[in-house]
Design an enzyme around this catalytic site. Structure first.
Site, PDB file in Angstrom:
ATOM      1  N   ASP A  46      -2.757   1.686  -4.788  1.00 16.36           N
ATOM      2  CA  ASP A  46      -3.146   1.222  -6.083  1.00 16.36           C
ATOM      3  C   ASP A  46      -3.410  -0.262  -6.102  1.00 16.36           C
ATOM      4  OD1 ASP A  46      -0.561   0.176  -6.030  1.00 16.36           O
ATOM      5  OD2 ASP A  46       0.171   1.014  -7.572  1.00 16.36           O
ATOM      6  N   SER A  47      -3.376  -0.922  -5.158  1.00 16.85           N
ATOM      7  CA  SER A  47      -4.110  -2.228  -5.060  1.00 16.85           C
ATOM      8  C   SER A  47      -5.399  -2.245  -4.990  1.00 16.85           C
ATOM      9  CB  SER A  47      -3.722  -2.908  -3.465  1.00 16.85           C
ATOM     10  OG  SER A  47      -4.077  -1.606  -2.516  1.00 16.85           O
ATOM     11  N   ASP A  85      -1.083   6.197  -3.259  1.00 14.91           N
ATOM     12  CA  ASP A  85      -0.049   5.882  -4.150  1.00 14.91           C
ATOM     13  C   ASP A  85      -0.001   6.652  -5.774  1.00 14.91           C
ATOM     14  OD1 ASP A  85       1.634   3.479  -3.691  1.00 14.91           O
ATOM     15  OD2 ASP A  85      -0.165   2.255  -3.871  1.00 14.91           O
ATOM     16  N   LYS A 115       3.024   7.725  -2.284  1.00 13.15           N
ATOM     17  CA  LYS A 115       3.993   6.735  -2.117  1.00 13.15           C
ATOM     18  C   LYS A 115       4.436   6.415  -3.634  1.00 13.15           C
ATOM     19  CE  LYS A 115       2.585   2.300  -1.165  1.00 13.15           C
ATOM     20  NZ  LYS A 115       2.905   1.457  -2.317  1.00 13.15           N
ATOM     21  N   GLU A 117       6.844   3.417  -5.944  1.00 11.01           N
ATOM     22  CA  GLU A 117       7.882   2.210  -6.033  1.00 11.01           C
ATOM     23  C   GLU A 117       9.139   2.239  -6.558  1.00 11.01           C
ATOM     24  OE1 GLU A 117       5.354  -1.000  -7.735  1.00 11.01           O
ATOM     25  OE2 GLU A 117       3.785  -0.990  -6.401  1.00 11.01           O
ATOM     26  N   GLU A 184       7.997  -4.750   1.032  1.00  9.36           N
ATOM     27  CA  GLU A 184       6.956  -5.571   0.331  1.00  9.36           C
ATOM     28  C   GLU A 184       7.556  -7.078  -0.050  1.00  9.36           C
ATOM     29  OE1 GLU A 184       3.619  -4.527  -2.112  1.00  9.36           O
ATOM     30  OE2 GLU A 184       2.805  -6.535  -2.243  1.00  9.36           O
TER      31      GLU A 184
HETATM   32  O1  KIV Z   1      -1.145  -0.589  -3.159  1.00 13.48           O
HETATM   33  C1  KIV Z   1      -1.165  -1.093  -1.791  1.00 13.48           C
HETATM   34  O2  KIV Z   1      -1.903  -1.481  -1.371  1.00 13.48           O
HETATM   35  C2  KIV Z   1       0.266  -1.242  -1.506  1.00 13.48           C
HETATM   36  C3  KIV Z   1       0.524  -2.222  -0.321  1.00 13.48           C
HETATM   37  C4  KIV Z   1       0.627  -3.503  -0.396  1.00 13.48           C
HETATM   38  C5  KIV Z   1       1.533  -1.673   0.606  1.00 13.48           C
HETATM   39  O3  KIV Z   1       1.060  -0.638  -2.055  1.00 13.48           O
END
Ligand code: KIV
Length: 271
Positions: A46-47, A85, A115, A117, A184
């Site tokens: 989600d970056s 994510d 993924k 968090e 992270e």
């Molecule tokens: O969203 C993302 O790119 C991440 C990485 C920084 C691990 O969660």
């Protein structure tokens, strides 16, 4: 070519003799194609909210957006495992919401895992998604989805209580069934300690060389995101500067009528 499986990745502990896991973020089909041969897994992170859509944090990106980019990346990759994510707001409300979102991501993107968090507070959610048949990559330490602005990105584990919290989080999601976890923005000794304690691989970003693998945001490491560069990023290329130079050359040549030449045109008689 067969894709790397979740079980293969899960067994890759460096302490048991494995080679460190290589991972990068990918958001599009062409980027998936470039990265795929060199990575064990690709993260549709989600970056992308920040490095593709220009938002200040990773919050505000939707499940629809993640699904569209996830499908683009699976289309462009052949051998790397693809993880997508779950965005903020798509899994925290209830385990039912989390399972529905996770199943949707897998069905629409054909990725192999999701993924999310969080640590202790997300352990039941991780367990529910895994029970529903969707592999989960955990994410502990600095949790970008919790940050309402960029200044709120803080390195974790600096004091005793903070260190204990990240270690407890990591153990909770390992126990809940995560096949691996991102650590992270966490002080090095804590990331090292977690890697020694949990029996699934740890993937570091701003964490420790002792982690079982490493991940970076691709735009950061190739110089395509210039807004800010965290200390943990190593720049392997400066594609931003190359892009600027290419665009400048193109603009100059169009303005001075050097481009296009007749060789770029159709129906031109050869002399
Ligand atoms: O969203 C993302 O790119 C991440 C990485 C920084 C691990 O969660």
């Amino acid at each position: 070519m067969a894709r790397i499986t979740v079980d293969e990745l899960k067994s890759r502990k460096v302490a048991k003799g494995a080679v460190p896991i290589v991972s990068l973020t990918a958001y599009t089909t062409p980027m998936g194609r470039f990265l795929d041969p060199h990575c064990d897994f690709l993260l549709v992170g989600d970056s992308l909210a920040m490095v593709v859509y220009g938002l200040e944090t990773t919050r505000g990106v939707t499940l629809d957006v993640m699904c569209a980019h996830g499908r683009a990346v699976t289309r462009g990759s052949k051998q790397a495992l693809v993880v997508v994510d779950l965005p903020q707001g798509s899994y925290e409300e209830s385990t039912k919401q989390a399972v529905t979102s996770a199943r949707r991501v897998i069905a629409e993107t054909q990725a192999q895992a999701v993924k999310l968090e969080g640590g202790v507070e997300m352990a039941a959610t991780v367990a529910a998604i895994v029970d529903a048949g969707v592999p989960v990559l955990g994410h502990v330490g600095l949790l970008p989805q919790k940050a309402e602005h960029r200044g709120a990105f803080k390195i974790q584990g600096r004091d005793d209580a903070g260190a204990k919290k990240v270690i407890a989080d990591a153990n909770a999601i390992a126990k809940a069934g995560a096949f691996a976890m991102v650590i992270e923005g966490t002080v090095e000794p804590v990331a090292r300690e977690i890697t020694a304690q949990v029996d699934v691989p740890t993937i570091g970003i701003g964490a420790s060389p002792a982690c079982d693998g490493q991940i970076l945001v691709t735009q950061d490491m190739v110089g395509l995101f210039a807004d800010f560069t965290p200390k943990f990023v190593k720049r392997y290329a400066d594609l931003g500067t190359m892009l600027e130079q290419a665009v400048k050359s193109y603009a100059d040549e169009v303005r001075t009528k050097k481009f296009p030449g007749l060789e770029h045109c159709f129906g031109v008689e050869k002399k």
